[in-house]
Scaffold this active site. Sequence first.
Site, PDB file in Angstrom:
ATOM      1  NE  ARG A 127      -2.567   1.124   3.651  1.00 25.55           N
ATOM      2  CZ  ARG A 127      -3.482   0.985   4.622  1.00 25.55           C
ATOM      3  NH1 ARG A 127      -4.750   0.803   4.323  1.00 25.55           N
ATOM      4  NH2 ARG A 127      -3.100   0.998   5.871  1.00 25.55           N
ATOM      5  NE  ARG A 168      -2.386  -0.999  10.951  1.00 20.81           N
ATOM      6  CZ  ARG A 168      -2.103  -0.924   9.647  1.00 20.81           C
ATOM      7  NH1 ARG A 168      -0.865  -1.084   9.221  1.00 20.81           N
ATOM      8  NH2 ARG A 168      -3.066  -0.683   8.799  1.00 20.81           N
TER       9      ARG A 168
HETATM   10  P1  ADP Z   1      -6.215   0.456   9.523  1.00 20.89           P
HETATM   11  O1  ADP Z   1      -7.684   0.172   9.610  1.00 20.89           O
HETATM   12  O2  ADP Z   1      -5.653   0.220   8.183  1.00 20.89           O
HETATM   13  O3  ADP Z   1      -5.408  -0.214  10.594  1.00 20.89           O
HETATM   14  P2  ADP Z   1      -6.656   3.263  10.373  1.00 20.89           P
HETATM   15  O4  ADP Z   1      -6.184   4.382   9.531  1.00 20.89           O
HETATM   16  O5  ADP Z   1      -8.111   3.060  10.520  1.00 20.89           O
HETATM   17  O6  ADP Z   1      -5.927   1.992   9.769  1.00 20.89           O
HETATM   18  O7  ADP Z   1      -6.037   3.420  11.847  1.00 20.89           O
HETATM   19  C1  ADP Z   1      -4.675   3.627  12.077  1.00 20.89           C
HETATM   20  C2  ADP Z   1      -4.365   3.676  13.559  1.00 20.89           C
HETATM   21  O8  ADP Z   1      -5.059   4.781  14.184  1.00 20.89           O
HETATM   22  C3  ADP Z   1      -4.792   2.466  14.387  1.00 20.89           C
HETATM   23  O9  ADP Z   1      -3.855   1.431  14.319  1.00 20.89           O
HETATM   24  C4  ADP Z   1      -4.907   3.083  15.797  1.00 20.89           C
HETATM   25  O10 ADP Z   1      -3.637   3.278  16.375  1.00 20.89           O
HETATM   26  C5  ADP Z   1      -5.476   4.459  15.505  1.00 20.89           C
HETATM   27  N1  ADP Z   1      -6.955   4.476  15.549  1.00 20.89           N
HETATM   28  C6  ADP Z   1      -7.790   4.756  14.505  1.00 20.89           C
HETATM   29  N2  ADP Z   1      -9.078   4.696  14.883  1.00 20.89           N
HETATM   30  C7  ADP Z   1      -9.076   4.373  16.190  1.00 20.89           C
HETATM   31  C8  ADP Z   1     -10.091   4.144  17.183  1.00 20.89           C
HETATM   32  N3  ADP Z   1     -11.397   4.233  16.853  1.00 20.89           N
HETATM   33  N4  ADP Z   1      -9.709   3.832  18.438  1.00 20.89           N
HETATM   34  C9  ADP Z   1      -8.435   3.743  18.787  1.00 20.89           C
HETATM   35  N5  ADP Z   1      -7.420   3.927  17.906  1.00 20.89           N
HETATM   36  C10 ADP Z   1      -7.721   4.244  16.639  1.00 20.89           C
END
Ligand code: ADP
Length: 209
Positions: A127, A168
């Site tokens: 990605r 993750r």
């Molecule tokens: P992906 O779904 O590809 O892992 P995101 O861009 O949705 O990526 O999220 C990246 C990071 O942001 C997560 O690994 C976490 O650290 C943080 N994060 C995003 N949304 C949340 C949430 N609702 N609660 C806690 N941490 C969050």
Amino acid sequence: MRIVMLGAPGAGKGTQATKISKKFGIPHISTGDILRSEINKGTEMGLKAKEYVESGKLVPDELIIDIIEDFIKDDSIKEGFIMDGFPRNIAQAKKFIKMIDKNDLSLDKVVNIVVDYDEVIKRLGSRRICVQCRKITSIDESQDGRCPECGGKLVKREDDREEVIRERLNVYEEQTRPLIEYYKNRGILVNIQGNGTEEEVTERILNNL
Ligand code: ADP
Ligand code: ZN
């Protein structure tokens, strides 16, 4: 229309949420994008979130809830919204229900994009994000290493490194996956097969909204 996107990292939530948001003219709220932007700007919130995001852990619920509370009160969500990356655990989901209840709203659909693990790991590894137009793409689709849409420079997200990807996925399994059952029990879950082209997946989602 009020929609929540669910799915493992790399399932395509962001890509599909962008398309659906354009199609229905409703705001796309990506907690990951918001956090990355705060981190880049070096704000207080960004500083608090940085180590969590870059190591693949969830940031503390309070921080996220504050962000979402602001959105729920905003006029821009009158016609609906599409949430991408929130809620991410049961505690957040419960808070969210209370919040939208209080505003006399309810969720219409939770779209769960299903993709198998091998595919997810492959996608996250290749990605890339365009620094100019923010398009999510992959090295395979790049043109001479540049954005296929605008020619901008492509970068790898800090958390798309192998060790962080693994973390993750663990976090997803332990904390986010239980939301599938949670929303299924509320009768608003739709499962969408996430393999195939972007357009195919969009089509499947639209047929189920
Ligand atoms: P992906 O779904 O590809 O892992 P995101 O861009 O949705 O990526 O999220 C990246 C990071 O942001 C997560 O690994 C976490 O650290 C943080 N994060 C995003 N949304 C949340 C949430 N609702 N609660 C806690 N941490 C969050
Ligand atoms: Zn671009």
